[in-house]
Design a protein around this motif. Structure first.
Motif, PDB file in Angstrom:
ATOM      1  N   MET A 105       0.816  -1.292  -0.248  1.00 16.16           N
ATOM      2  CA  MET A 105       0.046   0.065  -0.260  1.00 16.16           C
ATOM      3  C   MET A 105       0.980   1.717   0.042  1.00 16.16           C
ATOM      4  O   MET A 105       1.894   0.417   0.443  1.00 16.16           O
ATOM      5  CB  MET A 105      -1.550  -0.228   1.387  1.00 16.16           C
ATOM      6  CG  MET A 105      -0.293  -0.208   2.153  1.00 16.16           C
ATOM      7  SD  MET A 105      -1.843   0.141   3.447  1.00 16.16           S
ATOM      8  CE  MET A 105      -2.402   2.085   3.532  1.00 16.16           C
ATOM      9  N   VAL A 106       0.786   2.453  -0.784  1.00 18.77           N
ATOM     10  CA  VAL A 106       0.882   3.101  -0.474  1.00 18.77           C
ATOM     11  C   VAL A 106       0.391   4.408   0.025  1.00 18.77           C
ATOM     12  O   VAL A 106      -1.155   4.869  -0.422  1.00 18.77           O
ATOM     13  CB  VAL A 106       1.420   4.147  -1.934  1.00 18.77           C
ATOM     14  CG1 VAL A 106       1.548   5.619  -1.428  1.00 18.77           C
ATOM     15  CG2 VAL A 106       2.283   2.800  -2.656  1.00 18.77           C
ATOM     16  N   VAL A 107       0.917   5.920   1.170  1.00 26.04           N
ATOM     17  CA  VAL A 107      -0.490   6.798   1.449  1.00 26.04           C
ATOM     18  C   VAL A 107       0.592   8.050   0.824  1.00 26.04           C
ATOM     19  O   VAL A 107       1.803   8.014   1.208  1.00 26.04           O
ATOM     20  CB  VAL A 107       0.458   6.943   3.284  1.00 26.04           C
ATOM     21  CG1 VAL A 107      -0.533   7.468   3.665  1.00 26.04           C
ATOM     22  CG2 VAL A 107      -0.254   5.313   3.947  1.00 26.04           C
ATOM     23  N   ALA A 108      -0.075   8.504   0.618  1.00 20.36           N
ATOM     24  CA  ALA A 108      -0.141  10.296   0.228  1.00 20.36           C
ATOM     25  C   ALA A 108      -0.562  10.613   1.013  1.00 20.36           C
ATOM     26  O   ALA A 108      -1.390  11.226   1.285  1.00 20.36           O
ATOM     27  CB  ALA A 108      -0.836  10.700  -1.221  1.00 20.36           C
ATOM     28  N   ILE A 114      -0.881  12.977  -4.638  1.00 20.98           N
ATOM     29  CA  ILE A 114      -1.648  11.970  -5.125  1.00 20.98           C
ATOM     30  C   ILE A 114      -1.395  11.059  -5.627  1.00 20.98           C
ATOM     31  O   ILE A 114      -1.120  10.115  -6.228  1.00 20.98           O
ATOM     32  CB  ILE A 114      -2.682  12.094  -4.705  1.00 20.98           C
ATOM     33  CG1 ILE A 114      -3.338  12.598  -3.094  1.00 20.98           C
ATOM     34  CG2 ILE A 114      -4.071  10.870  -5.477  1.00 20.98           C
ATOM     35  CD1 ILE A 114      -5.000  12.547  -3.122  1.00 20.98           C
ATOM     36  N   PRO A 115      -1.423  12.344  -6.909  1.00 18.99           N
ATOM     37  CA  PRO A 115      -0.959  11.129  -8.469  1.00 18.99           C
ATOM     38  C   PRO A 115       0.905  10.980  -8.339  1.00 18.99           C
ATOM     39  O   PRO A 115       1.045   9.734  -8.908  1.00 18.99           O
ATOM     40  CB  PRO A 115      -0.944  12.413  -9.537  1.00 18.99           C
ATOM     41  CG  PRO A 115      -1.540  13.621  -8.541  1.00 18.99           C
ATOM     42  CD  PRO A 115      -0.960  13.615  -7.216  1.00 18.99           C
ATOM     43  N   THR A 116       1.844  11.544  -7.813  1.00 25.52           N
ATOM     44  CA  THR A 116       3.117  10.250  -7.206  1.00 25.52           C
ATOM     45  C   THR A 116       2.706   9.037  -6.594  1.00 25.52           C
ATOM     46  O   THR A 116       3.325   7.793  -7.228  1.00 25.52           O
ATOM     47  CB  THR A 116       4.278  11.472  -7.228  1.00 25.52           C
ATOM     48  OG1 THR A 116       3.813  12.352  -7.462  1.00 25.52           O
ATOM     49  CG2 THR A 116       5.375  11.045  -7.140  1.00 25.52           C
ATOM     50  N   ALA A 117       1.802   9.364  -5.850  1.00 28.31           N
ATOM     51  CA  ALA A 117       1.404   8.146  -4.884  1.00 28.31           C
ATOM     52  C   ALA A 117       0.839   7.717  -6.268  1.00 28.31           C
ATOM     53  O   ALA A 117       1.715   5.209  -5.694  1.00 28.31           O
ATOM     54  CB  ALA A 117       0.644   8.089  -4.053  1.00 28.31           C
ATOM     55  N   PHE A 118      -0.361   7.076  -7.074  1.00 29.03           N
ATOM     56  CA  PHE A 118      -0.666   6.458  -7.256  1.00 29.03           C
ATOM     57  C   PHE A 118       0.504   6.043  -8.881  1.00 29.03           C
ATOM     58  O   PHE A 118       0.666   4.708  -9.099  1.00 29.03           O
ATOM     59  CB  PHE A 118      -1.880   6.863  -8.643  1.00 29.03           C
ATOM     60  CG  PHE A 118      -3.497   7.063  -8.011  1.00 29.03           C
ATOM     61  CD1 PHE A 118      -3.941   5.840  -8.017  1.00 29.03           C
ATOM     62  CD2 PHE A 118      -3.648   7.517  -6.653  1.00 29.03           C
ATOM     63  CE1 PHE A 118      -5.007   5.631  -7.086  1.00 29.03           C
ATOM     64  CE2 PHE A 118      -4.625   7.507  -6.222  1.00 29.03           C
ATOM     65  CZ  PHE A 118      -5.391   6.206  -6.628  1.00 29.03           C
ATOM     66  N   ALA A 119       1.747   6.413  -9.047  1.00 31.56           N
ATOM     67  CA  ALA A 119       2.662   6.301  -9.708  1.00 31.56           C
ATOM     68  C   ALA A 119       3.264   5.866  -9.250  1.00 31.56           C
ATOM     69  O   ALA A 119       4.013   4.373 -10.093  1.00 31.56           O
ATOM     70  CB  ALA A 119       3.314   8.051 -10.721  1.00 31.56           C
ATOM     71  N   ILE A 120       4.032   5.417  -8.236  1.00 28.88           N
ATOM     72  CA  ILE A 120       4.744   5.157  -7.085  1.00 28.88           C
ATOM     73  C   ILE A 120       3.985   2.916  -6.837  1.00 28.88           C
ATOM     74  O   ILE A 120       5.025   1.705  -7.232  1.00 28.88           O
ATOM     75  CB  ILE A 120       5.643   5.113  -5.810  1.00 28.88           C
ATOM     76  CG1 ILE A 120       5.864   6.299  -6.407  1.00 28.88           C
ATOM     77  CG2 ILE A 120       5.624   4.155  -5.053  1.00 28.88           C
ATOM     78  CD1 ILE A 120       6.787   6.784  -4.945  1.00 28.88           C
ATOM     79  N   PRO A 125      -3.632  -0.505  -3.481  1.00 25.25           N
ATOM     80  CA  PRO A 125      -4.051   0.524  -3.252  1.00 25.25           C
ATOM     81  C   PRO A 125      -3.099   1.640  -2.048  1.00 25.25           C
ATOM     82  O   PRO A 125      -2.193   1.795  -1.857  1.00 25.25           O
ATOM     83  CB  PRO A 125      -4.881  -0.454  -1.258  1.00 25.25           C
ATOM     84  CG  PRO A 125      -3.939  -1.306  -1.382  1.00 25.25           C
ATOM     85  CD  PRO A 125      -2.592  -1.918  -2.295  1.00 25.25           C
ATOM     86  N   VAL A 126      -4.194   2.832  -2.382  1.00 27.12           N
ATOM     87  CA  VAL A 126      -3.488   4.192  -2.204  1.00 27.12           C
ATOM     88  C   VAL A 126      -4.459   4.594  -1.282  1.00 27.12           C
ATOM     89  O   VAL A 126      -5.075   4.487  -0.792  1.00 27.12           O
ATOM     90  CB  VAL A 126      -3.822   5.426  -2.974  1.00 27.12           C
ATOM     91  CG1 VAL A 126      -3.572   6.639  -3.288  1.00 27.12           C
ATOM     92  CG2 VAL A 126      -2.908   5.075  -4.101  1.00 27.12           C
TER      93      VAL A 126
END
Length: 406
Positions: A105-108, A114-120, A125-126
Motif C-alpha cells: 500500500m502507498v500513503v499519500a 496523490i498522483p505521484t503515489a498512484f504512479a509509485i 491500494p492508495v
C-alpha cells in the motif's frame, strides 16, 4: 479483502514536507511502523523507525514552479501538471533507483502527492490522508488561487474516488470532501500521543499563557501579543514559535512588537514529541486565527491536542471545530471574535479557580483526545487494504460510538 500477506505489509509513505518535523506524518509513520515495514519519501532526514528513507532534495519544490510548469498551470494543462513538480519527479526517480519492488500500500499525504503515489503504487491500494481542505489550502495568496487551486481541485476530482481510503482532520472538512467529490473520509485527528502527566500547580498571582506553532503571518499572533499587553500583570505569555519560510523575518517582527512587555517571552521551540511535557508548566494554551480561508475557518490543529496532553486550560477564538471540542469537554473559553479587545476581555475574565477547573477537565479528557483512538483507525485501514491480521485493531481500539468528534 486482499489476500493476507505472509510477512508484514510493505508500506510507502509519501509526504512533500520535512517529515522529521511534521507532527501529523510522524504519528502516522509511528502507527504504520507498528504493523508493517515502512519506507518514507519526503524532505529532510529520516524519521524514526522507518526501514528506509528516500530524501527528496530540499531544493525541489513540490509544485510545478519552473517556467514550463507555471505555463502549464496557466494554460490549465492539469493532467500534464500532476507529476510535473521537481519534488514529484525526484520522488519517482528515487523509488525507481532504489529498486524496492511493489509495495502493499502507498500513503499519500496531501493532494499534491496523490498522483505521484498512484504512479509509485503500480496498482497497490492508495490511502490519501488529506490533512485539510486541499482546494483552498492557500487561496488567500493570489498566485496560488489563480494557478494552483485548479490543479488541486483537478487532483481531488480525478483521484479521490480511486483511493482505497481517504482521511482528514475534522467533521466539517470531511463533509466538504463528501459534498464536492463524493468520498466519505474517515477521521484521523491531529491528536497527540497520550502523555502521562498531571495538571501543574498554579503560580501564585499568575496565569501563565502559552502558544506553540509556526511564526506564519495571518495567525493573529500580533493580536495575542497586543491582548496580553492590555491584560493586567497576572498574565504572562510564552510563544514557542518555529520560524517560517521567511528565515525568521516575521518572528523578528513579533519579538519587536513584544519588546516593551517583560511579561511576553519567546523560548526556543521544542520537538513535537516534547511539547506536552514542556507545556505542562503553564496554565492556559491559547490560539486565535482569523477565518481568512476555509482551512482557517475550520481548523482543529495539533496545538489544541498538545494543550490537552499538557493538561492545560484552553482559550481560543470562535472557530467551529475548536469551539465544539472546548465546549464538549469543558476545556476552557472562547472569544466572540478574533479582535484584540475580545481576546483581552476573554482572558481577563478568567480566574485562578476557572483555570484549575479547566486543567482538571483536560486531565479527564486526555485519553479520549489522544492519538490512541486515531491509531485504531489507521490500523483498520491497513488491515482492510493489505489483509494483514497484525494491523487489525486490538480490543482496546475505540469504537465509532466513542469518537467525541462525531
Amino acid at each position: 479483502m486482499p489476500q493476507r500477506p505472509s510477512r508484514p505489509p510493505r508500506i510507502l509513505v509519501l509526504s512533500f514536507s520535512p517529515i522529521h518535523r511534521d507532527a501529523r506524518v510522524l504519528r502516522e509513520i509511528q502507527a504504520l511502523c507498528e504493523v508493517g515495514e515502512v519506507t518514507s519519501v519526503g524532505y529532510g532526514p529520516a524519521p524514526p523507525q522507518v526501514a528506509r528513507h528516500l530524501r527528496v532534495p530540499d531544493s525541489a519544490p513540490s509544485l510545478p514552479q519552473t517556467p514550463m510548469g507555471v505555463s502549464r498551470l496557466a494554460l490549465r494543462r492539469l493532467r500534464a501538471s500532476e507529476t510535473a513538480a521537481p519534488a514529484a519527479r525526484a520522488a519517482l526517480r528515487l523509488v525507481r533507483e532504489a529498486g524496492l519492488g511493489r509495495f502493499d500500500m502507498v500513503v499519500a499525504n496531501d493532494a499534491r502527492s496523490i498522483p505521484t503515489a498512484f504512479a509509485i503504487a503500480d496498482g497497490a491500494p492508495v490511502w490519501a490522508d488529506m490533512h485539510e481542505w486541499a482546494p483552498e489550502e492557500r487561496t488567500h495568496v493570489t498566485s496560488w488561487r489563480l494557478l494552483v487551486a485548479p490543479l488541486m481541485d483537478h487532483i481531488c476530482r480525478a483521484y479521490l474516488p480511486r483511493c482505497a481510503a481517504v482521511t482528514t482532520v475534522g467533521d466539517e472538512i470531511a463533509g466538504l470532501y463528501e459534498r464536492r467529490y463524493g468520498v466519505a473520509p474517515r477521521l484521523v485527528r491531529n491528536a497527540a500521543a497520550f502523555a502521562d502527566l498531571s495538571p501543574s500547580e498554579p503560580a501564585p498571582g499568575r496565569i501563565r499563557l502559552v502558544h506553540s506553532g509556526g511564526a506564519v503571518p495571518g495567525r493573529a499572533i500580533e493580536a495575542m501579543i497586543d491582548a496580553v499587553k492590555a491584560c493586567d500583570d497576572r498574565f504572562t505569555l510564552d510563544l514557542f514559535l518555529v520560524p517560517g519560510g521567511d528565515r525568521g523575518a516575521y518572528l523578528d517582527r513579533l519579538k519587536d512588537r513584544a519588546a516593551d512587555c517583560e511579561r511576553i517571552s519567546f523560548p526556543a521551540p521544542v520537538a513535537p514529541g516534547d511539547l506536552p511535557r514542556v507545556l505542562n508548566a503553564y496554565d492556559v494554551g491559547v490560539f486565535w486565527i482569523p477565518p481568512f480561508n476555509t482551512n482557517a475557518r475550520l481548523t482543529l490543529p495539533n496545538k489544541i491536542f498538545d494543550y490537552v496532553q499538557a493538561r492545560l486550560a484552553i482559550a481560543v477564538g470562535p472557530t467551529a471545530e475548536m469551539v465544539r471540542l472546548v465546549d464538549e469537554h469543558g476545556l476552557g473559553v472562547h472569544s466572540r471574535s478574533n479582535e484584540t479587545a475580545d481576546i483581552t476581555a476573554t482572558l481577563m475574565a478568567l480566574t485562578v479557580q476557572d483555570v484549575a477547573d479547566y486543567k482538571r477537565a483536560s486531565h479527564a479528557a486526555a485519553h479520549a483526545l489522544s492519538f490512541e483512538r486515531d491509531k485504531g483507525t489507521i490500523r483498520t485501514i491497513v488491515s482492510e487494504l493489505t489483509g494483514s491480521p497484525a494491523a487489525a485493531p486490538g480490543p482496546e481500539a475505540p469504537g465509532p460510538e466513542e469518537d467525541s468528534q462525531r
